[in-house]
Design an enzyme around this catalytic site. Structure first.
Site, PDB file in Angstrom:
ATOM      1  CB  SER A 467     -41.950 -50.805  31.437  1.00  0.00           C
ATOM      2  OG  SER A 467     -42.895 -50.016  30.776  1.00  0.00           O
ATOM      3  CG  ASP A 478     -31.097 -38.717  32.747  1.00  0.00           C
ATOM      4  OD1 ASP A 478     -30.024 -39.348  32.713  1.00  0.00           O
ATOM      5  OD2 ASP A 478     -32.027 -38.922  31.936  1.00  0.00           O
ATOM      6  CE  LYS A 493     -42.845 -53.808  27.179  1.00  0.00           C
ATOM      7  NZ  LYS A 493     -43.476 -52.480  27.196  1.00  0.00           N
TER       8      LYS A 493
END
Length: 704
Positions: A467, A478, A493
Site C-alpha cells: 500500500s 519513477d 495492494k
C-alpha cells in the site's frame, strides 16, 4: 439472470414496508433487509460494481462451499449434488431476497456435523495399527468429495489416524529423549494418550461448530458475496466490527501478533513491532498456531477454533507466559514461549541509527519505518511524515554520506503522510494518482519546494511492503531518485478501502438494526508513470535472495483480486539527484551475493520451502512417518541460525538520542534489542555495499 436496478429498488421498498408494518420480523425478513442494504451499498460505493448474474452466482457458490467444507470432510458428493442445482440460481435468490440455497446448506451441514461427530467418536474408541502402508491426502483441493457415507467414513478413519500418529510419534521421540512425562510409558499407553488428546481436540472443535448460530453462518454467506468483488471487501456483523476496532486502540496487552482463520487453522499474519513476539524473534508471519498452553497447564488444541476463542486463549495479563505450538512454513513444528506484556506502540514509530559505511570514514544513516502511522484523533498526535522529517534532519546534522529508508514489512497506512514524505526527496511534483470509480484520476502532489534530503538514497522493501510503502517506492523509483532494493516484488495492494455503516444507509427501521458494516474498496492507486501498483507491486531495482522467493505471496494469490490496469502518465521531473549507473550497481551487488555463503543458503532454503509447500500426502506407517519427520528436521537444521552472527558492529544511536534512553529503562531495553537486530541483518549489510557503490560512482561521474 442480470441484476436490474429497478427490480432491486422495488424489492427494497417492499422490504422496508414489511419492516415498518411488522415490528416482529422473522430471521429471514431481517436477513432480507440486511442483504438488500448490503447489495445497495456495494452498487453505490464499490470501485468495481458487478452484475449479479449467473457468472456472479457461480463465484459465490464456489467461495461459500469452500468456506463451509473446503477440506471435504463433511459433505458427500451426493449432498453436494443437491447444492449444485443452485450454482446458477443464487443471483435470482439475491434479487428475490430468498435464501433457499443458504437454508439448504445449513440443513445439510447440521446433519453432516452430527454424522462426523459419530465418526470420530467411534473411530477413536479403538487403537490404530500404524504398521500398514496407507497414506492420507490432507489438501482438500487435491481430493474429490467422498462418493457416499462409507467412503467418507474411510477418509475420517485415515484423517484421525494421521492426527493420532502425529502425536504418537512425538511422544515416542520425547520418551527416547528421557522427558519425565513420557519416561517408562509403553507404546500402548502412548498411543492411547494420543487418541485421547485427539478426541479432546475434536470434542472442542465440534462443540464450537455446533454452537455457531444463524447470524455467524449468515455472516460467512454474506462474505462469500462481498469477496467476489475483491479480497479486501468484507462484511462485519456488529461484534466483528468491534473486534476489528481493537486493533486501533492506543494500547495492546498480550503477545503482539495479529491472527486470522485460514480453513481449520489459525495463521499469524503480522508481528506487531515492539511487542513480546517481535522481541522473541521466534514467532513469524505465516506461522500456523496449532496449540496454546498457559504456563503450568496442558496445551489446548485450537484446530477449528473460531478466532475470538483463539485470541482469548492467547491474550492474558502482563508478565504471564503463554506457550504456542506452531507449524513453520517449512513444515517443522516448534514450541514458543512468550511472556505477555503491554505492547508499546512507540516501537512502531520511525527511528534512526548511524552505521559505518564500507569505506573508511563513510557514514550512512539508517531509518526504520515499520508503518505509515497517523493519529487523526489527536491534534497533537504523531504522524510518520513529521517523525521521518525529524530523523532526516538529525542525520544530516550528523554528516551522513547516504541514507537507507527501511520499509520492509511495512503494510502501509496514511496516504497524506506518504505523499508528504515522498516530497522530502524532490523539489515538488506529483507523487501518486488516485482514481475513484466514476471520476478522473486525482493527482496528489508534493507542493513544498523544500528538499529535506538531497543525497544518495536507498529504499528497502520486501514481499510484505504494501500500500503506502509501494506508493513511496514507486514514486522515488519513477523519479530515479532512489535505488529500490528487496525481494522479487512488493505485496501488490494498490487499492484503498473504507467502512460503510449499513445502519446509516437505512433510515429508520430500528427493529432490524444493527446491521453491521461493510469494508469495501473505493479507489485504486496509480504510479505517476500510469501503471498500477495493484497485483504487480513494485519490482526493486536490485533483487536480493529471499527465503520466500519461490513461494507465491501477495495480492496476486488472492481470489478475485482486482486486475492490474493502466492510466495516462503525468509529467514529472526532479533535479535533486538521479540514481544513475543502476546497471553497474546491480552487477556489483550480484557479484557479491554470488560469493556470499549465507545468501547461498537463503537461496537453497527458498527451494526447500517451495518443495515442502507441496507436500500434503502423509504416510500413516509409523516408521515411514518418523523417517519423513527426521529428514525434514535434519533438512531444516541446515538453515538454522543464518542470522545469528553480528556483521554490522558499528550500528549505533545518534548522540542526540542517547539521553532519551538513559532516562527510560524500558526504552533503553527496546533500543538495545533494535540495535541487536540491525547488527545481524545481512540485507542491511549488503545495502551498505550498494550505498558505497552509489557514492563512489556518483563521485567518479562528477569528477569526469
Amino acid at each position: 439472470m442480470n441484476f436490474k436496478k429497478s427490480i432491486f429498488f422495488s424489492l427494497v421498498a417492499v422490504l422496508m414496508l414489511a419492516a415498518f408494518m411488522y415490528p416482529q420480523l422473522s430471521d429471514e425478513q431481517k436477513e432480507a433487509v440486511l442483504l438488500q442494504t448490503l447489495v445497495k451499498g456495494m452498487e453505490r460505493y464499490h470501485y468495481s460494481p458487478q452484475d449479479i448474474d449467473d457468472n456472479f452466482s457461480e463465484k459465490i457458490y464456489d467461495l461459500y462451499l469452500d468456506g463451509i467444507d473446503g477440506g471435504k470432510r463433511f459433505l458427500t458428493a451426493k449432498e453436494v449434488a443437491q447444492l449444485e442445482k443452485y450454482r446458477h440460481d443464487i443471483d435470482d435468490q439475491i434479487n428475490d431476497s430468498k435464501f433457499t440455497f443458504f437454508n439448504l446448506t445449513q440443513e445439510l451441514m447440521d446433519k453432516a456435523l452430527v454424522r462426523a461427530q459419530g465418526y470420530y467418536k467411534d473411530i477413536l474408541a479403538t487403537p490404530f495399527d500404524f504398521s500398514t502402508g496407507e497414506s492420507v491426502e490432507l489438501d482438500g483441493e487435491k481430493r474429490a468429495y467422498a462418493s457416499d457415507e462409507k467412503e467418507l467414513w474411510q477418509y475420517w478413519q485415515k484423517y484421525l489416524k494421521y492426527e493420532t500418529l502425529d502425536r504418537y510419534a512425538e511422544a515416542i521421540d520425547k520418551r527416547e529423549k528421557g522427558e519425565e512425562d513420557f519416561a517408562g510409558k509403553t507404546n500402548e499407553e502412548l498411543e492411547a494418550k494420543a487418541r485421547a488428546d485427539v478426541m479432546t481436540m475434536f470434542d472442542r472443535w465440534f462443540d464450537r461448530l455446533i454452537k455457531l448460530d444463524r447470524e455467524d453462518r449468515m455472516s460467512q454467506y454474506l462474505n462469500a458475496f462481498t469477496s467476489v468483488f475483491d479480497p479486501h471487501t468484507s462484511y462485519y456483523k456488529p461484534i466483528d466490527k468491534e473486534n476489528f476496532d481493537i486493533r486501533f486502540s492506543g494500547k495492546l496487552e498480550g503477545i503482539g501478533a495479529r491472527l486470522l482463520t485460514e480453513g481449520d487453522y489459525t495463521k499469524v499474519t503480522e508481528i506487531v513491532v515492539g511487542g513480546p513476539a517481535w522481541k522473541g524473534k521466534e514467532l513469524e508471519a505465516n506461522d500456523i498456531i496449532t496449540k496454546v498452553a498457559q504456563e503450568g497447564e496442558a496445551p489446548v488444541d485450537i484446530k477449528g477454533m473460531v478466532i475470538d476463542d483463539v485470541v482469548s486463549q492467547i491474550r492474558g495479563s502482563k508478565d504471564t507466559k503463554v506457550i504456542l505450538t506452531v507449524k513453520k512454513v517449512d513444515g517443522s513444528e516448534k514450541e514458543i514461549t512468550i511472556t505477555r506484556d503491554i505492547v508499546i506502540l512507540d516501537e512502531s514509530f520511525a527511528k534512526s541509527l548511524i552505521i559505518d559505511g564500507q569505506a573508511p570514514g563513510e557514514k550512512i544513516g539508517y531509518i526504520s519505518l515499520p508503518s505509515f502511522y497517523a493519529d487523526f484523533q489527536d491534534r497533537d498526535g504523531r504522524h510518520c511524515a513529521d517523525d521521518v522529517e525529524k530523523e532526516l534532519s538529525k542525520l544530516k546534522n550528523a554528516g551522513v554520506d547516504g541514507i537507507i529508508l527501511d520499509l520492509r514489512n511495512n503494510g502501509g497506512g496514511s496516504l497524506r503522510d506518504v505523499v508528504k514524505m515522498s516530497g522530502f526527496f524532490i523539489e515538488r511534483g506529483p507523487i501518486v494518482q488516485v482514481k475513484s470509480r466514476d471520476y478522473e484520476p486525482e493527482v496528489l502532489m508534493d507542493v513544498d519546494p523544500q528538499v529535506q534530503y538531497d543525497g544518495p538514497l536507498v529504499v528497502m522493501v520486501n514481499n510484505f511492503s504494501a500500500s503506502a510503502s509501494e506508493i513511496l517506492a514507486a514514486a522515488l523509483q519513477d523519479y530515479g531518485r532512489a535505488v529500490i532494493v528487496g525481494s522479487n516484488s512488493t505485496f501488490g495492494k494498490g487499492t484503498v478501502q473504507r467502512f460503510i455503516d449499513l445502519d446509516r444507509t437505512l433510515r429508520g427501521f430500528e427493529n432490524v438494526k444493527p446491521l453491521g458494516q461493510v469494508k469495501l474498496t473505493t479507489q485504486k492507486f496509480y504510479r505517476i508513470d500510469g501503471g498500477s501498483t495493484q497485483l504487480r507491486g513494485v519490482t526493486p531495482d536490485i533483487i536480493l535472495p529471499d527465503s520466500y522467493a519461490y513461494i507465491e505471496t501477495g495480492e496476486k494469490e488472492e481470489e478475485y483480486a482486482m486486475p492490474w490496469t493502466e492510466i495516462a502518465a503525468v509529467d514529472y521531473e526532479q533535479k535533486v539527484l538521479s540514481m544513475s549507473h543502476l546497471e553497474q550497481i546491480e552487477a556489483r551487488s550480484k557479484a557479491r551475493v554470488a560469493k556470499n555463503e549465507v545468501f547461498g543458503k537463503i537461496q537453497a532454503n527458498a527451494a526447500r520451502l517451495q518443495k515442502l509447500r507441496d507436500l500434503t500426502d502423509y504416510p500413516l506407517n509409523l516408521q515411514d512417518y518418523q523417517s519423513l519427520e527426521a529428514a525434514r528436521t535434519a533438512d531444516a537444521d541446515r538453515f538454522k541460525n543464518l542470522f545469528d552472527e553480528v556483521i554490522i558492529p558499528s550500528a549505533r544511536n545518534l548522540e542526540v538520542d542517547l539521553p532519551t534512553f538513559a532516562a527510560d529503562e524500558s526504552k533503553k531495553a527496546r533500543n538495545e534489542d533494535f540495535l541487536k537486530g540491525v547488527s545481524k541483518d545481512l540485507y542491511i549489510y549488503e545495502v551498505l555495499s550498494i550505498m558505497h557503490d552509489i557514492i563512489e560512482l556518483e563521485r567518479i561521474a562528477i569528477e569526469d
